[in-house]
Write an enzyme that holds these catalytic residues in place. Structure first.
Site, mmCIF file in Angstrom:
data_model
loop_
_atom_site.group_PDB
_atom_site.id
_atom_site.type_symbol
_atom_site.label_atom_id
_atom_site.label_comp_id
_atom_site.label_asym_id
_atom_site.label_seq_id
_atom_site.Cartn_x
_atom_site.Cartn_y
_atom_site.Cartn_z
ATOM 1 N N TYR A 3 -12.545 10.240 16.892
ATOM 2 C CA TYR A 3 -14.428 10.136 16.314
ATOM 3 C C TYR A 3 -13.743 7.595 16.981
ATOM 4 C CZ TYR A 3 -14.838 13.527 13.862
ATOM 5 O OH TYR A 3 -14.904 15.174 13.469
ATOM 6 N N TYR A 55 -9.918 -9.210 11.033
ATOM 7 C CA TYR A 55 -10.233 -10.099 10.124
ATOM 8 C C TYR A 55 -10.595 -11.312 10.021
ATOM 9 C CZ TYR A 55 -9.329 -5.488 7.459
ATOM 10 O OH TYR A 55 -9.474 -4.735 6.887
ATOM 11 N N HIS A 111 -1.933 1.335 5.407
ATOM 12 C CA HIS A 111 -2.728 2.535 6.476
ATOM 13 C C HIS A 111 -1.645 3.312 6.843
ATOM 14 C CE1 HIS A 111 -5.863 -0.785 8.881
ATOM 15 N NE2 HIS A 111 -5.781 -0.689 7.485
ATOM 16 N N GLU A 116 -17.144 3.968 8.004
ATOM 17 C CA GLU A 116 -17.196 5.566 8.181
ATOM 18 C C GLU A 116 -17.346 6.538 7.464
ATOM 19 O OE1 GLU A 116 -16.614 4.596 13.137
ATOM 20 O OE2 GLU A 116 -15.593 6.077 11.886
ATOM 21 N N GLN A 122 0.560 -1.104 -0.235
ATOM 22 C CA GLN A 122 -0.246 0.125 0.129
ATOM 23 C C GLN A 122 1.328 1.482 0.106
ATOM 24 O OE1 GLN A 122 -2.968 -0.262 2.996
ATOM 25 N NE2 GLN A 122 -3.510 -2.054 3.115
#
Length: 367
Positions: free
Chosen positions: A248, A259, A144, A238, A82
Site C-alpha cells: 500500500y 511534520y 505508531h 487513507e 501512545q
C-alpha cells in the site's frame, strides 16, 4: 464565472442530497470519566467490554453501569504516550470458550512492539492470560503501534501494526512486521496459506505491507471486503481495501508531507503499489471504524463511519461497488476527539471520546 457557479451548484445539490438521507439522531452518555477509552466489544448477554489505553478493562451493562474494572496482568504491558492497552475482540468460538483477544503495547521504552494476548472472560475478570504474538523487531519509542483486530470468515484474525514512527522505511522491508498487517490463527500461529509463507526474506505472518499506522479495520461479510484506514503524516490519511500480499505504498507513495514540512517522497503513486480508495488532506487522524449493517438507521445501511481524532468528528462514507461516492461530516457538535465507533447489536452507533475524562456515547434516532 459560469463554471464556478455550476461547481457551487453541484456541491450544494450534493449537500442537499446528503441531508435528505441523513436521519435525525440523539446522543445518550452511557459512561463518563473514562481514561482514554480505546475500544468497545459487545457480549452476547448485552454487556460490553471497554478498554482504556491507561491499562484498564471494564465490563459494563447495556445501560453503562460498570460491573467490574480490572487492570489485566498482560505480559510486559507498556504504558506511556501512545503505548498501552488497545483493542478487544471476542473470538469466533466465544460462546463455547469465553475467550477474548486483547492487543497492547509490550516491552520497555527502549525495546517494544505490539502484542496480542488471549484470555478467558469470567464474571469478575480474566483468567488464563497468555501472550500469543509479539510483533518483531523490538524498537524504541512509544508511537505508531496500530493495534486494531478483525476476524475473517475462516476464523483467522488480522492485526494492524504501525511503522514505529522513526522506522518508516521498514514498512517496505518484508522481513519484519513494522508497517504491516499480519494474519494469524486465534492461537497466534501463522496460517499456512498466508501470501508469503515459505518465501525467503519474508515474515510469514505478513498479510499486507506498506502501511504507516493502521488504527481502523472492518471486515464486511455481505460484500466479503476488508476495509482499513491509516494515519498519514501531515495529510495523506487513507482508506484502503486490503487484499493479501498487496503493498500500500508507505513511505514510497503518499499524499502527505513530513511534520517538518519536508517531502516524505516525490511520489503520490508508484508502480506495483496499491492506491487508496479515499483519502484526507489535511489529516483528520482516523481512529476506529465501522460499516453499518444495523436496523435503526436504514438510510445508512452499508455506509462506512470513520472516527476522527484531530478533526473531532465522524466521517460517513457512502459506498457503491467498493467506491466512495459521497462523504458527510457528522457529530461535530460533540467537539471531542472520537477514538472509536462501533455498530451495536441493537443497531445503535456507539462512540468513544478520547480524553482523560472520555465518554461512551450511544447514538439512536431522534424520538
Amino acid at each position: 464565472m459560469v463554471k464556478v457557479s455550476l461547481f457551487l451548484a453541484a456541491v450544494l445539490m450534493q449537500s442537499v442530497a446528503l441531508a435528505a438521507v441523513s436521519p435525525s439522531y440523539q446522543f445518550k452518555i452511557l459512561a463518563d470519566n473514562l481514561n482514554h477509552p480505546w475500544a468497545l466489544a459487545f457480549l452476547p448477554d448485552g454487556d460490553m467490554l471497554l478498554t482504556e489505553r491507561s491499562g484498564a478493562l471494564k465490563r459494563l451493562t447495556a445501560e453503562g453501569t460498570v460491573r467490574f474494572t480490572i487492570r489485566p496482568e498482560l505480559p510486559e504491558m507498556l504504558l506511556v504516550s501512545q503505548a498501552g492497552l488497545q483493542d478487544v475482540m471476542l473470538t469466533p468460538d466465544f460462546d463455547q470458550s469465553a475467550k477474548i483477544i486483547l492487543s497492547y503495547a509490550c516491552g520497555t521504552l527502549d525495546a517494544n512492539n505490539t502484542c496480542l494476548a488471549s484470555a478467558v472472560l469470567t464474571d469478575n475478570g480474566l483468567t488464563n492470560i497468555t501472550r500469543i504474538f509479539q510483533a518483531q523487531p523490538l524498537k524504541s519509542g512509544a508511537a505508531h503501534f496500530g493495534g486494531r483486530i478483525a476476524f475473517l470468515p475462516d476464523n483467522s484474525l488480522i492485526l494492524t501494526l504501525g511503522d514505529g514512527f522513526d522506522y518508516r522505511e521498514q514498512a517496505q522491508n518484508p522481513a519484519n512486521h513494522l508497517g504491516k498487517t499480519v494474519r494469524l490463527n486465534s492461537d497466534g500461529t501463522v496460517p499456512q496459506d498466508n501470501p508469503f509463507v515459505g518465501q525467503t526474506g519474508y515474515a510469514a505472518a505478513i498479510y499486507s505491507l506498506g502501511h504507516r499506522n493502521v488504527q481502523g479495520i472492518f471486515y464486511d461479510a455481505p460484500t466479503q471486503t476488508l476495509y482499513s484506514h491509516e494515519h498519514g503524516p501531515r495529510g495523506g490519511d487513507e482508506l484502503n481495501i486490503i487484499t493479501p500480499g498487496t503493498n500500500y505504498g508507505w513511505p514510497v507513495a503518499t499524499n502527505g508531507i513530513d511534520y517538518t514540512g519536508a517531502r516524505v517522497s516525490p511520489f503520490t503513486t508508484f508502480t506495483g503499489m496499491q492506491q487508496a480508495i479515499w483519502g484526507w488532506t489535511p489529516s483528520i487522524a482516523p481512529a476506529g471504524m465501522t460499516l453499518y449493517r444495523g436496523t435503526l438507521f436504514p438510510a445508512w445501511q452499508g455506509n462506512i463511519f470513520v472516527a476522527a481524532l484531530a478533526a473531532k468528528n465522524v466521517h460517513r462514507l457512502e459506498i457503491d461497488n467498493q467506491k466512495v461516492i459521497s462523504e458527510q461530516v457528522m457529530f461535530t457538535e460533540l467537539k471531542q476527539r472520537i477514538r472509536d465507533i462501533r455498530t451495536g447489536p441493537d443497531g445503535a452507533l456507539y462512540l468513544l471520546t478520547d480524553s482523560v475524562a472520555g465518554q461512551l456515547i450511544k447514538v439512536t434516532p431522534a424520538s
